[in-house]
Design a protein around this motif. Structure first.
Motif, PDB file in Angstrom:
ATOM      1  N   GLN A 135     -10.403 -25.430 -29.539  1.00 48.41           N
ATOM      2  CA  GLN A 135     -10.885 -26.331 -28.486  1.00 48.41           C
ATOM      3  C   GLN A 135     -11.833 -27.385 -29.063  1.00 48.41           C
ATOM      4  O   GLN A 135     -11.776 -28.552 -28.695  1.00 48.41           O
ATOM      5  N   ARG A 136     -12.710 -26.960 -29.940  1.00 48.71           N
ATOM      6  CA  ARG A 136     -13.636 -27.909 -30.556  1.00 48.71           C
ATOM      7  C   ARG A 136     -12.874 -28.938 -31.403  1.00 48.71           C
ATOM      8  O   ARG A 136     -13.180 -30.130 -31.381  1.00 48.71           O
ATOM      9  N   LEU A 137     -11.883 -28.472 -32.140  1.00 47.10           N
ATOM     10  CA  LEU A 137     -11.087 -29.397 -32.948  1.00 47.10           C
ATOM     11  C   LEU A 137     -10.377 -30.421 -32.063  1.00 47.10           C
ATOM     12  O   LEU A 137     -10.343 -31.613 -32.380  1.00 47.10           O
ATOM     13  N   LEU A 138      -9.811 -29.957 -30.964  1.00 44.53           N
ATOM     14  CA  LEU A 138      -9.035 -30.849 -30.104  1.00 44.53           C
ATOM     15  C   LEU A 138      -9.882 -31.983 -29.544  1.00 44.53           C
ATOM     16  O   LEU A 138      -9.446 -33.141 -29.498  1.00 44.53           O
ATOM     17  N   PHE A 139     -11.110 -31.673 -29.129  1.00 40.20           N
ATOM     18  CA  PHE A 139     -11.937 -32.676 -28.468  1.00 40.20           C
ATOM     19  C   PHE A 139     -12.882 -33.424 -29.409  1.00 40.20           C
ATOM     20  O   PHE A 139     -13.285 -34.548 -29.095  1.00 40.20           O
ATOM     21  N   LEU A 140     -13.224 -32.843 -30.549  1.00 46.73           N
ATOM     22  CA  LEU A 140     -14.250 -33.453 -31.387  1.00 46.73           C
ATOM     23  C   LEU A 140     -13.785 -33.846 -32.786  1.00 46.73           C
ATOM     24  O   LEU A 140     -14.523 -34.541 -33.485  1.00 46.73           O
TER      25      LEU A 140
ATOM     26  N   ASP B 180      -3.561 -36.268 -24.003  1.00 47.83           N
ATOM     27  CA  ASP B 180      -4.052 -36.010 -22.644  1.00 47.83           C
ATOM     28  C   ASP B 180      -3.442 -34.728 -22.076  1.00 47.83           C
ATOM     29  O   ASP B 180      -4.137 -33.932 -21.431  1.00 47.83           O
ATOM     30  N   GLU B 181      -2.166 -34.550 -22.328  1.00 47.88           N
ATOM     31  CA  GLU B 181      -1.495 -33.331 -21.855  1.00 47.88           C
ATOM     32  C   GLU B 181      -2.063 -32.104 -22.539  1.00 47.88           C
ATOM     33  O   GLU B 181      -2.314 -31.071 -21.906  1.00 47.88           O
ATOM     34  N   GLU B 182      -2.293 -32.212 -23.840  1.00 45.29           N
ATOM     35  CA  GLU B 182      -2.852 -31.090 -24.595  1.00 45.29           C
ATOM     36  C   GLU B 182      -4.278 -30.778 -24.131  1.00 45.29           C
ATOM     37  O   GLU B 182      -4.675 -29.610 -24.040  1.00 45.29           O
ATOM     38  N   ALA B 183      -5.045 -31.820 -23.825  1.00 41.54           N
ATOM     39  CA  ALA B 183      -6.423 -31.626 -23.366  1.00 41.54           C
ATOM     40  C   ALA B 183      -6.452 -30.908 -22.018  1.00 41.54           C
ATOM     41  O   ALA B 183      -7.270 -30.004 -21.801  1.00 41.54           O
ATOM     42  N   ARG B 184      -5.576 -31.304 -21.100  1.00 40.69           N
ATOM     43  CA  ARG B 184      -5.539 -30.636 -19.789  1.00 40.69           C
ATOM     44  C   ARG B 184      -5.181 -29.165 -19.942  1.00 40.69           C
ATOM     45  O   ARG B 184      -5.762 -28.297 -19.285  1.00 40.69           O
TER      46      ARG B 184
ATOM     47  N   LEU C 197     -19.106 -28.846 -25.681  1.00 39.65           N
ATOM     48  CA  LEU C 197     -18.018 -29.775 -25.399  1.00 39.65           C
ATOM     49  C   LEU C 197     -18.350 -30.682 -24.219  1.00 39.65           C
ATOM     50  O   LEU C 197     -17.993 -31.866 -24.206  1.00 39.65           O
ATOM     51  N   SER C 198     -19.040 -30.144 -23.227  1.00 37.15           N
ATOM     52  CA  SER C 198     -19.430 -30.962 -22.072  1.00 37.15           C
ATOM     53  C   SER C 198     -20.395 -32.066 -22.473  1.00 37.15           C
ATOM     54  O   SER C 198     -20.350 -33.176 -21.925  1.00 37.15           O
ATOM     55  N   MET C 199     -21.278 -31.780 -23.423  1.00 38.36           N
ATOM     56  CA  MET C 199     -22.261 -32.758 -23.865  1.00 38.36           C
ATOM     57  C   MET C 199     -21.655 -33.801 -24.810  1.00 38.36           C
ATOM     58  O   MET C 199     -21.986 -34.988 -24.742  1.00 38.36           O
ATOM     59  N   LYS C 200     -20.737 -33.370 -25.673  1.00 36.23           N
ATOM     60  CA  LYS C 200     -20.245 -34.250 -26.734  1.00 36.23           C
ATOM     61  C   LYS C 200     -18.954 -34.982 -26.378  1.00 36.23           C
ATOM     62  O   LYS C 200     -18.606 -35.964 -27.033  1.00 36.23           O
ATOM     63  N   SER C 201     -18.240 -34.513 -25.379  1.00 35.56           N
ATOM     64  CA  SER C 201     -16.954 -35.126 -25.029  1.00 35.56           C
ATOM     65  C   SER C 201     -16.917 -35.467 -23.542  1.00 35.56           C
ATOM     66  O   SER C 201     -16.737 -34.577 -22.707  1.00 35.56           O
ATOM     67  N   PRO C 202     -17.036 -36.738 -23.173  1.00 33.07           N
ATOM     68  CA  PRO C 202     -16.909 -37.122 -21.764  1.00 33.07           C
ATOM     69  C   PRO C 202     -15.542 -36.749 -21.186  1.00 33.07           C
ATOM     70  O   PRO C 202     -15.423 -36.435 -19.995  1.00 33.07           O
ATOM     71  N   GLU C 203     -14.512 -36.765 -22.032  1.00 30.54           N
ATOM     72  CA  GLU C 203     -13.172 -36.406 -21.558  1.00 30.54           C
ATOM     73  C   GLU C 203     -13.124 -34.932 -21.164  1.00 30.54           C
ATOM     74  O   GLU C 203     -12.528 -34.568 -20.140  1.00 30.54           O
TER      75      GLU C 203
END
Length: 313
Positions: A161-166, A178-182, A208-214
């Motif tokens: 999860q961290r890799l995907l968003f950061l 976007d599909e992978e993130a959802r 993740l909430s703090m570092k990724s607005p998405e």
């Protein structure tokens, strides 16, 4: 995690997505201050009092019966995963214990199994989506830019999860990011409800909430899905585009470990690309493990201080 608050948010998001006409209620056109069903409408559908449902939504009741939860799930038209999530949030003390905080690891038998699956990319993750192990092809497919031995070091163990968003390299790996993130957020939501007392899982969500607005935007929608199978598109830096099916299989114990495995449709270009990646990976592993050529015994003896006189003719 604040389970009562999570329960209220979950119920509100599910009320908001239903309109009265969706569930057979008559809407007289009056202006509605909130989207979706009102509390009294949902209470009517579920056959519970408005006062009781309000307490439940406000986190003031932690002893809801299975019958009440089933009735709410039916009224809200919850999926099976959402129904499970509702039970986890409504009755946390009855279904969970605090997980051990010591570093986790994959069982030797699991490691042996994935090593034997040389033509199948496999990644073993824990309940927090931390990578506990991967076989060479699983590493090459999902995170070839990372050290292959990083799962063995709890301090810098990869987290999917961290890799995907950061991680920018991982973002480039998924053309349909976007599909992978959802999908990632929906599966993490389900895990958060199941393991609400897991401090490290809560810390990951906070990070993740703090570092990724998405991530924060997706998390606020409260999606819930186990995401145990499906298809993923990749744009791999070595072999290019491919489309793979995935299956997330639970290890048959109470560890919460899962094996994420990928496969390609037989005869497809993706199968050929995956086979190519396997060949490249095996060649790289072979070069790494290639033993050095034995030294000439005579030269070794001389270097060790043996007789250095030339041979007589």
């Amino acid at each position: 995690m604040d389970t009562p608050a999570e329960l209220g948010e979950f119920l509100r998001t599910r009320r908001a997505r239903l309109r009265p006409e969706d569930v057979g209620l008559i809407s007289y056109g009056a202006r509605r201050r909130v989207p979706g069903l009102r509390r009294e409408e949902l209470s009517q559908l579920a056959g519970v009092s408005v006062a009781y449902y309000t307490r439940l939504e406000q986190g003031q009741s932690n002893n809801a019966s299975e019958g009440v939860l089933d009735a709410l799930a039916a009224a809200l038209r919850l999926t099976e995963d959402e129904h499970t999530h509702l039970r986890n949030l409504a009755r946390p003390g009855r279904t969970k214990r605090r997980p051990a905080e010591r570093p986790d690891s994959a069982r030797p038998g699991t490691r042996q199994l994935i090593a034997a699956m040389g033509d199948v990319p496999v990644v073993v993750v824990d309940r927090r989506f931390e990578v506990l192990a991967w076989n060479p092809l699983g590493h090459a497919l999902t995170a070839g830019h990372l050290d292959a031995r990083s799962p063995e070091r709890p301090a810098d163990r990869p987290n999917l999860q961290r890799l995907l968003f950061l991680d920018p390299h991982t973002r480039e790996l998924y053309p349909r990011w976007d599909e992978e993130a959802r999908r990632a957020v929906a599966s993490l939501r389900l895990a958060a409800g199941q393991y609400s007392e897991d401090r490290r899982l809560a810390e990951l969500i906070g990070e993740l909430s703090m570092k990724s607005p998405e991530f924060a935007a997706l998390w606020s929608r409260h999606p819930v899905n186990s995401c145990t199978f499906g298809a993923k598109a990749f744009h791999h830096p070595t072999i290019g585009a491919l489309e793979l099916s995935f299956e997330m299989l639970q290890v048959p114990d109470d560890s919460g470990h899962r094996m994420l495995m990928y496969s390609a449709e037989p005869g497809s270009s993706s199968e050929a690309a995956l086979r190519l990646l396997g060949n490249v990976t095996r060649s790289a592993v072979t070069r790494t493990e290639q033993p050095t050529a034995p030294r000439d015994p005579k030269a070794a003896m001389l270097n060790a201080g043996g007789d250095s006189r030339p041979e007589s003719r």
